[in-house]
Write a protein that holds these residues in place. Structure first.
Motif, PDB file in Angstrom:
ATOM      1  N   LYS A   1      -2.406  24.431 -24.476  1.00 41.13           N
ATOM      2  CA  LYS A   1      -2.179  24.839 -23.076  1.00 41.13           C
ATOM      3  C   LYS A   1      -3.370  25.599 -22.506  1.00 41.13           C
ATOM      4  N   LYS A   2      -4.552  25.338 -23.036  1.00 44.03           N
ATOM      5  CA  LYS A   2      -5.756  26.094 -22.686  1.00 44.03           C
ATOM      6  C   LYS A   2      -5.915  26.240 -21.178  1.00 44.03           C
ATOM      7  N   GLY A   3      -6.162  27.504 -20.764  1.00 47.39           N
ATOM      8  CA  GLY A   3      -6.335  27.780 -19.339  1.00 47.39           C
ATOM      9  C   GLY A   3      -5.042  27.798 -18.550  1.00 47.39           C
ATOM     10  N   GLY A   4      -3.918  27.764 -19.248  1.00 47.53           N
ATOM     11  CA  GLY A   4      -2.623  27.723 -18.570  1.00 47.53           C
ATOM     12  C   GLY A   4      -2.095  29.106 -18.215  1.00 47.53           C
ATOM     13  N   LYS A   5      -0.795  29.157 -17.944  1.00 47.42           N
ATOM     14  CA  LYS A   5      -0.139  30.412 -17.558  1.00 47.42           C
ATOM     15  C   LYS A   5       0.671  30.947 -18.741  1.00 47.42           C
ATOM     16  N   ALA A   6       0.451  32.221 -19.025  1.00 48.56           N
ATOM     17  CA  ALA A   6       1.182  32.879 -20.124  1.00 48.56           C
ATOM     18  C   ALA A   6       1.942  34.075 -19.584  1.00 48.56           C
ATOM     19  N   VAL A   7       3.183  34.221 -20.029  1.00 51.39           N
ATOM     20  CA  VAL A   7       3.971  35.411 -19.710  1.00 51.39           C
ATOM     21  C   VAL A   7       4.220  36.156 -21.018  1.00 51.39           C
ATOM     22  N   VAL A   8       3.883  37.423 -21.032  1.00 51.72           N
ATOM     23  CA  VAL A   8       4.096  38.271 -22.208  1.00 51.72           C
ATOM     24  C   VAL A   8       5.268  39.205 -21.901  1.00 51.72           C
ATOM     25  N   VAL A   9       6.318  39.104 -22.691  1.00 53.87           N
ATOM     26  CA  VAL A   9       7.515  39.915 -22.494  1.00 53.87           C
ATOM     27  C   VAL A   9       7.437  41.108 -23.439  1.00 53.87           C
TER      28      VAL A   9
ATOM     29  N   LEU B   1      -4.816  36.666 -25.007  1.00 48.73           N
ATOM     30  CA  LEU B   1      -4.601  35.494 -24.149  1.00 48.73           C
ATOM     31  C   LEU B   1      -5.580  35.472 -22.987  1.00 48.73           C
ATOM     32  N   ARG B   2      -5.882  36.648 -22.454  1.00 45.12           N
ATOM     33  CA  ARG B   2      -6.848  36.723 -21.349  1.00 45.12           C
ATOM     34  C   ARG B   2      -8.237  36.306 -21.840  1.00 45.12           C
ATOM     35  N   ILE B   3      -8.591  36.749 -23.053  1.00 43.10           N
ATOM     36  CA  ILE B   3      -9.880  36.360 -23.643  1.00 43.10           C
ATOM     37  C   ILE B   3      -9.932  34.836 -23.841  1.00 43.10           C
ATOM     38  N   ASN B   4      -8.762  34.234 -24.042  1.00 41.28           N
ATOM     39  CA  ASN B   4      -8.671  32.775 -24.180  1.00 41.28           C
ATOM     40  C   ASN B   4      -8.505  32.071 -22.829  1.00 41.28           C
ATOM     41  N   SER B   5      -8.830  32.781 -21.739  1.00 40.00           N
ATOM     42  CA  SER B   5      -8.852  32.211 -20.371  1.00 40.00           C
ATOM     43  C   SER B   5      -7.490  31.816 -19.828  1.00 40.00           C
ATOM     44  N   PHE B   6      -6.431  32.479 -20.296  1.00 38.39           N
ATOM     45  CA  PHE B   6      -5.104  32.243 -19.727  1.00 38.39           C
ATOM     46  C   PHE B   6      -4.884  33.130 -18.506  1.00 38.39           C
ATOM     47  N   ASP B   7      -4.053  32.645 -17.616  1.00 31.85           N
ATOM     48  CA  ASP B   7      -3.522  33.443 -16.507  1.00 31.85           C
ATOM     49  C   ASP B   7      -2.349  34.223 -17.111  1.00 31.85           C
TER      50      ASP B   7
ATOM     51  N   TYR C   1      -6.378  46.792 -17.672  1.00 32.07           N
ATOM     52  CA  TYR C   1      -5.864  45.430 -17.856  1.00 32.07           C
ATOM     53  C   TYR C   1      -5.831  44.678 -16.531  1.00 32.07           C
ATOM     54  N   THR C   2      -5.403  45.366 -15.483  1.00 26.23           N
ATOM     55  CA  THR C   2      -5.371  44.733 -14.162  1.00 26.23           C
ATOM     56  C   THR C   2      -6.775  44.304 -13.746  1.00 26.23           C
ATOM     57  N   ASN C   3      -7.757  45.168 -13.996  1.00 27.05           N
ATOM     58  CA  ASN C   3      -9.150  44.828 -13.684  1.00 27.05           C
ATOM     59  C   ASN C   3      -9.650  43.634 -14.492  1.00 27.05           C
ATOM     60  N   LYS C   4      -9.047  43.416 -15.665  1.00 34.51           N
ATOM     61  CA  LYS C   4      -9.403  42.271 -16.507  1.00 34.51           C
ATOM     62  C   LYS C   4      -8.651  40.996 -16.111  1.00 34.51           C
ATOM     63  N   GLY C   5      -7.766  41.130 -15.121  1.00 36.24           N
ATOM     64  CA  GLY C   5      -7.050  39.958 -14.638  1.00 36.24           C
ATOM     65  C   GLY C   5      -5.634  39.795 -15.147  1.00 36.24           C
ATOM     66  N   VAL C   6      -5.116  40.792 -15.871  1.00 40.49           N
ATOM     67  CA  VAL C   6      -3.733  40.738 -16.348  1.00 40.49           C
ATOM     68  C   VAL C   6      -2.820  41.294 -15.260  1.00 40.49           C
ATOM     69  N   LYS C   7      -1.817  40.518 -14.882  1.00 30.96           N
ATOM     70  CA  LYS C   7      -0.845  40.993 -13.897  1.00 30.96           C
ATOM     71  C   LYS C   7       0.282  41.722 -14.636  1.00 30.96           C
ATOM     72  N   ILE C   8       0.704  42.849 -14.104  1.00 31.20           N
ATOM     73  CA  ILE C   8       1.720  43.669 -14.776  1.00 31.20           C
ATOM     74  C   ILE C   8       2.926  43.840 -13.861  1.00 31.20           C
TER      75      ILE C   8
END
Length: 434
Positions: free
Chosen positions: A161-169, A182-188, A215-222
């Motif tokens: 699923k490279k470059g896909g969307k990941a949700v971390v619960v 996951l962010r380092i692996n280019s996931f949303d 994390y937000t600055n790195k592109g992780v949505k919280i």
């Protein structure tokens, strides 16, 4: 259906099992005296690698690189190392029955293992959303991380699923470390947790604010203050959407769940005294049953410096408790004794370019010091916790080796703090004076 007998059996295949085996080897065991029985297919390894280096897109950690006991700078015990040391390594073997009175274990295949002394090092298992009846939680690509098989499934999903969307619960250790991976692996990446801030069992609101902004600055949505209440899947069974309790929904190609763990003690229910969710032990990790010891995640032990009983889920304690139990066993055989376990709680984590360490107890009032600006090129800040006028806990992000050692000394010594303001001004220099 075979029957085998050993003087010692270590039951488990994680960090505690590896370090107990190492200590037995250093103390001296005769060939055939000791067996390590694990349901996993590989020799004991350093589990922290799974949420860190194992998931790197380049230069990823792989076995045999992180077998025990490299995590503490010790010898790497390869499968053949056990044989060379006279230790029988019994892998891919799940124990389904334990009779502590009869001193016997029975495997799923019906094999019987008899022992004189048992060390329970079964560790923990993850809490699964299916345990709570969450709708759609059995969809494909809803993943967990505990063992190397879990990590391999995650690696395959990341590739597929490279470059896909990941949700971390979850917003604890696993949530933070895997969101970064996951962010380092280019996931949303979107991280979802119910608490008001991440790592609430350890972090204060101020400390958490730094990591959340970083994390937000790195592109992780919280997304805070809500939980995953259900999942929908594609016709092929793969997850495609996460429903949140607050009514929102999130697209997802992969879902990683990190909502906690529970100690694996079911085999011993009703046979051994328990406390605070674990198997109760003394300061030598002896249980209420003669010749049975419990170490690592499953043990609820006396935390000497605080005068109470605690269960600790962390690699540092897993290593040290295993070594303590074996030293106590061997000393007792020679008519001697060892010092009581006097553990200083220690936790750490690494993600992105960040690295923090914590020592002691996070109780009482807390003060923050240093540069906690998430936009700084190299953030470096810390915190102290003060209870009854004494510093009881210390935390540092970006600390040097010497600074982290100083923090440990502070937490162990529990020096008097003149005032919270003075601690804030002194910062790390306060610890350096101890």
């Amino acid at each position: 259906m075979a029957e085998k007998s050993f003087k010692y059996i270590i039951l488990g295949g994680g960090v505690s099992a590896g370090y107990a085996a190492k200590e037995f080897a250093s103390q001296g065991v005769k060939p055939g005296e000791l067996a390590v029985i694990s349901k996993e297919a590989v020799a004991p390894y350093e589990r922290p690698a799974l949420s860190k280096g194992y998931l790197f897109p380049e230069g990823a950690a792989r076995l045999p690189g992180f077998h025990c006991c490299v995590g503490s700078g010790g010898e790497k015990l390869l499968p053949e190392s056990y044989k060379q040391k006279g230790i029988e390594l019994i892998l891919s073997t799940e124990i389904v029955k334990a009779d502590l009175a009869a001193k016997s274990l029975v495997s799923a295949a019906g094999d019987v293992f008899k022992y004189e002394t048992l060390i329970i090092a079964t560790g923990s298992t993850v809490l699964r959303l299916t345990d709570f009846g969450v709708k759609g939680a059995d969809s494909k690509n809803i993943l967990y991380l505990r063992e190397i098989d879990d990590a391999d499934r995650l690696v395959e999903a990341i590739k597929a699923k490279k470059g896909g969307k990941a949700v971390v619960v979850g917003g604890g250790y696993i949530g933070l470390e895997l969101s970064a991976a996951l962010r380092i692996n280019s996931f949303d990446v979107t991280m979802v947790f119910p608490e008001p801030w991440c790592m609430p069992r350890l972090f204060t609101a101020d400390i958490a604010a730094f990591y959340e902004t970083y994390y937000t600055n790195k592109g992780v949505k919280i997304i805070k203050g809500t939980v995953a209440s259900g999942f929908t899947a594609h016709p092929n069974g793969e997850v495609n959407e996460v429903q949140l309790k607050d009514g929102r929904s999130l697209e997802a190609d992969i879902v990683i769940v990190g909502v906690g763990a529970k100690p694996l003690t079911a085999l011993f229910k009703g046979q051994v005294e328990e406390d605070k969710g674990g198997i109760k032990t003394d300061a030598f990790f002896k249980t209420s049953v003669p010749d049975v010891y419990a170490v690592g995640d499953v043990a609820t032990f006396p935390l000497k410096m605080y005068g109470d009983m605690r269960r600790v889920e962390h690699v540092d304690h897993s290593r040290k408790s295993a070594e303590q139990a074996v030293k106590a066993i061997k000393a007792a055989e020679g008519g001697g004794a060892v010092e009581e376990y006097d553990y200083l709680p220690f936790f750490y984590s690494r993600s992105f370019d960040l690295s923090w360490q914590f020592y002691g107890d996070n109780v009482g009032d807390s003060v923050l010091f240093g540069d906690s600006n998430p936009s700084s090129p190299k953030p470096r800040f810390g915190a102290y916790w003060v209870q009854d006028g004494k510093v009881v806990g210390a935390f540092m992000e970006g600390g040097s080796g010497d600074e982290n050692k100083a923090l440990a000394k502070v937490a162990k010594a529990r020096p008097v703090a003149e005032s919270l303001d003075d601690l804030t001004k002194q910062g790390i220099s306060f610890a350096a004076k101890i």
